[in-house]
Design a protein around this motif. Structure first.
Motif, mmCIF file in Angstrom:
data_model
loop_
_atom_site.group_PDB
_atom_site.id
_atom_site.type_symbol
_atom_site.label_atom_id
_atom_site.label_comp_id
_atom_site.label_asym_id
_atom_site.label_seq_id
_atom_site.Cartn_x
_atom_site.Cartn_y
_atom_site.Cartn_z
ATOM 1 N N VAL A 165 0.850 -1.198 0.000
ATOM 2 C CA VAL A 165 0.000 0.000 0.000
ATOM 3 C C VAL A 165 0.883 1.244 0.000
ATOM 4 O O VAL A 165 2.072 1.175 0.317
ATOM 5 N N GLU A 166 0.284 2.390 -0.351
ATOM 6 C CA GLU A 166 0.986 3.671 -0.300
ATOM 7 C C GLU A 166 0.073 4.734 0.285
ATOM 8 O O GLU A 166 -1.113 4.790 -0.051
ATOM 9 N N ALA A 167 0.626 5.598 1.123
ATOM 10 C CA ALA A 167 -0.141 6.681 1.737
ATOM 11 C C ALA A 167 -0.005 7.961 0.925
ATOM 12 O O ALA A 167 1.079 8.283 0.423
ATOM 13 N N TYR A 168 -1.108 8.706 0.832
ATOM 14 C CA TYR A 168 -1.130 10.010 0.164
ATOM 15 C C TYR A 168 -1.958 10.986 1.002
ATOM 16 O O TYR A 168 -3.076 10.676 1.396
ATOM 17 N N HIS A 169 -1.383 12.148 1.277
ATOM 18 C CA HIS A 169 -2.077 13.199 2.014
ATOM 19 C C HIS A 169 -2.575 14.258 1.034
ATOM 20 O O HIS A 169 -2.170 14.278 -0.128
ATOM 21 N N GLY A 170 -3.437 15.156 1.520
ATOM 22 C CA GLY A 170 -3.934 16.242 0.697
ATOM 23 C C GLY A 170 -3.473 17.580 1.226
ATOM 24 O O GLY A 170 -2.714 17.665 2.197
ATOM 25 N N GLN A 171 -3.923 18.627 0.596
ATOM 26 C CA GLN A 171 -3.560 19.978 1.014
ATOM 27 C C GLN A 171 -3.978 20.196 2.471
ATOM 28 O O GLN A 171 -5.124 20.000 2.846
ATOM 29 N N GLY A 172 -3.004 20.561 3.307
ATOM 30 C CA GLY A 172 -3.288 20.826 4.705
ATOM 31 C C GLY A 172 -3.371 19.598 5.585
ATOM 32 O O GLY A 172 -3.650 19.712 6.787
ATOM 33 N N THR A 173 -3.120 18.421 5.046
ATOM 34 C CA THR A 173 -3.205 17.180 5.812
ATOM 35 C C THR A 173 -1.850 16.859 6.432
ATOM 36 O O THR A 173 -0.859 16.704 5.716
ATOM 37 N N GLY A 174 -1.796 16.754 7.732
ATOM 38 C CA GLY A 174 -0.546 16.434 8.401
ATOM 39 C C GLY A 174 0.408 17.609 8.423
ATOM 40 O O GLY A 174 0.083 18.729 8.000
ATOM 41 N N GLU A 175 1.622 17.359 8.922
ATOM 42 C CA GLU A 175 2.607 18.418 9.086
ATOM 43 C C GLU A 175 3.436 18.664 7.833
ATOM 44 O O GLU A 175 4.032 19.731 7.679
ATOM 45 N N SER A 216 -7.991 1.595 -13.649
ATOM 46 C CA SER A 216 -8.721 2.086 -12.490
ATOM 47 C C SER A 216 -8.000 1.622 -11.232
ATOM 48 O O SER A 216 -7.833 0.417 -11.011
ATOM 49 N N CYS A 217 -7.553 2.575 -10.423
ATOM 50 C CA CYS A 217 -6.791 2.277 -9.210
ATOM 51 C C CYS A 217 -7.653 2.582 -7.993
ATOM 52 O O CYS A 217 -8.442 3.540 -7.993
ATOM 53 N N VAL A 218 -7.471 1.792 -6.935
ATOM 54 C CA VAL A 218 -8.358 1.827 -5.776
ATOM 55 C C VAL A 218 -7.605 2.321 -4.545
ATOM 56 O O VAL A 218 -6.520 1.830 -4.223
ATOM 57 N N ASN A 219 -8.187 3.301 -3.863
ATOM 58 C CA ASN A 219 -7.650 3.838 -2.611
ATOM 59 C C ASN A 219 -8.705 3.753 -1.526
ATOM 60 O O ASN A 219 -9.892 3.969 -1.790
ATOM 61 N N VAL A 220 -8.270 3.503 -0.302
ATOM 62 C CA VAL A 220 -9.153 3.583 0.855
ATOM 63 C C VAL A 220 -8.995 4.971 1.464
ATOM 64 O O VAL A 220 -7.887 5.361 1.856
ATOM 65 N N VAL A 221 -10.078 5.727 1.527
ATOM 66 C CA VAL A 221 -10.027 7.065 2.109
ATOM 67 C C VAL A 221 -9.803 6.951 3.614
ATOM 68 O O VAL A 221 -10.443 6.138 4.295
ATOM 69 N N SER A 222 -8.863 7.750 4.144
ATOM 70 C CA SER A 222 -8.624 7.767 5.578
ATOM 71 C C SER A 222 -8.428 9.196 6.046
ATOM 72 O O SER A 222 -8.147 10.097 5.262
ATOM 73 N N GLY A 223 -8.572 9.391 7.364
ATOM 74 C CA GLY A 223 -8.543 10.717 7.939
ATOM 75 C C GLY A 223 -9.950 11.217 8.196
ATOM 76 O O GLY A 223 -10.921 10.713 7.617
ATOM 77 N N PRO A 224 -10.120 12.208 9.068
ATOM 78 C CA PRO A 224 -11.448 12.743 9.351
ATOM 79 C C PRO A 224 -12.091 13.333 8.095
ATOM 80 O O PRO A 224 -11.394 13.805 7.191
ATOM 81 N N GLU A 225 -13.400 13.290 8.036
ATOM 82 C CA GLU A 225 -14.108 13.890 6.909
ATOM 83 C C GLU A 225 -13.732 15.362 6.794
ATOM 84 O O GLU A 225 -13.661 16.083 7.790
ATOM 85 N N GLY A 226 -13.423 15.809 5.576
ATOM 86 C CA GLY A 226 -12.975 17.165 5.338
ATOM 87 C C GLY A 226 -11.473 17.320 5.320
ATOM 88 O O GLY A 226 -10.956 18.392 4.990
ATOM 89 N N ALA A 245 -8.256 15.653 3.488
ATOM 90 C CA ALA A 245 -8.022 14.776 2.347
ATOM 91 C C ALA A 245 -6.940 13.743 2.632
ATOM 92 O O ALA A 245 -5.878 14.071 3.167
ATOM 93 N N GLY A 246 -7.207 12.511 2.254
ATOM 94 C CA GLY A 246 -6.201 11.469 2.382
ATOM 95 C C GLY A 246 -6.693 10.150 1.832
ATOM 96 O O GLY A 246 -7.902 9.876 1.809
ATOM 97 N N GLY A 247 -5.767 9.340 1.373
ATOM 98 C CA GLY A 247 -6.120 8.026 0.869
ATOM 99 C C GLY A 247 -4.936 7.095 0.908
ATOM 100 O O GLY A 247 -3.783 7.527 0.957
ATOM 101 N N VAL A 248 -5.238 5.811 0.915
ATOM 102 C CA VAL A 248 -4.214 4.768 0.889
ATOM 103 C C VAL A 248 -4.411 3.965 -0.387
ATOM 104 O O VAL A 248 -5.432 3.277 -0.558
ATOM 105 N N LEU A 249 -3.451 4.069 -1.296
ATOM 106 C CA LEU A 249 -3.499 3.328 -2.557
ATOM 107 C C LEU A 249 -3.231 1.854 -2.296
ATOM 108 O O LEU A 249 -2.250 1.492 -1.642
ATOM 109 N N LEU A 250 -4.099 1.007 -2.825
ATOM 110 C CA LEU A 250 -3.901 -0.437 -2.735
ATOM 111 C C LEU A 250 -3.049 -0.863 -3.912
ATOM 112 O O LEU A 250 -3.529 -0.986 -5.042
#
Length: 224
Positions: free
Chosen positions: A46-56, A92-102, A104-109
């Motif tokens: 798996v791979e982790a991906y954050h969004g704008q403003g997600t994490g430090e 088509s690639c599949v990610n599991v969304v993680s983090g609180p709603e609002g 952005a974040g996902g884990v690529l399978l």
């Protein structure tokens, strides 16, 4: 589906940042039913991906690095939904969304072992030469489990609610794996694909883990 050592994932399991949630998915199972055919894949990479403003640390390799768009909207939604995107106009690639709603974040399978529905997976992946190749790589995994962009983007893998003829359910190990490997993400361009972001996680020695390659302009950093 019921397997010893697995339990159904809950939303609370996915409330953490993707970089923290991603290792927890290893050894878990995603089971889909599409067109009446069920396939289950044991997750090995798996791979982790954050969004704008997600994490430090800003993530320059994420689809959500510049903020919310029509394409990445699912990444900003409720954890446990699946962000299904199109790669290179084909896969088509599949990610599991993680983090609180609002947030952005996902884990690529990235890869896994087909543990149920091998015949259905093989019918969707006729180019696979061996069983280990059925879901070895994110595009192959997406094909094997039968999820397609855009119709299955947003599918809920916690409630298992049907969407365009498909359902999905995520299962986690009762006890997380203790031996995992981590390193740079595969094929991500620029600094997001360097060892500054060791956000790829995999089960060491598993034959279904995909081959590593550096992205354009990426590579190991030279340390002083």
């Amino acid at each position: 589906m019921s397997q010893v050592g697995l339990r159904r994932a809950e939303r609370d399991d996915l409330l953490g940042l993707p970089v923290d949630v991603a290792p927890r998915l290893l050894g878990g199972v995603l089971r889909t039913t599409v067109g009446g055919r069920a396939v289950a894949v044991r997750l090995t990479e798996v791979e982790a991906y954050h969004g704008q403003g997600t994490g430090e640390t800003p993530d320059p390799g994420s689809h959500a690095r510049m903020g919310r768009t029509a394409r990445n909207a699912t990444m900003w939604g409720e954890p446990g939904h699946l962000y299904v995107y199109l790669s290179h106009g084909i896969h088509s690639c599949v990610n599991v969304v993680s983090g609180p709603e609002g947030v952005a974040g996902g884990v690529l399978l990235r890869a896994g072992e087909i543990v149920e529905g091998a015949d259905a997976a093989a019918a969707r992946r006729p180019a696979a030469r061996t069983p280990r190749d059925l879901a070895r790589g994110p595009g192959r995994l997406g094909d094997a489990v039968g999820l397609r962009h855009p119709v299955h983007d947003g599918l809920d893998a916690i409630a298992a609610a049907p969407r365009h003829g498909a359902t999905a359910r995520l299962w986690l190990r009762d006890e997380p794996l203790t031996v995992i490997a981590s390193g740079p993400r595969v094929g991500v361009a620029g600094v997001g694909g360097t060892d500054a972001f060791p956000w790829r996680f995999w089960i060491p020695g598993d034959p279904t883990v995909s081959a590593f390659r550096w992205g354009r302009g990426a590579g190991p950093r030279m340390l002083d």
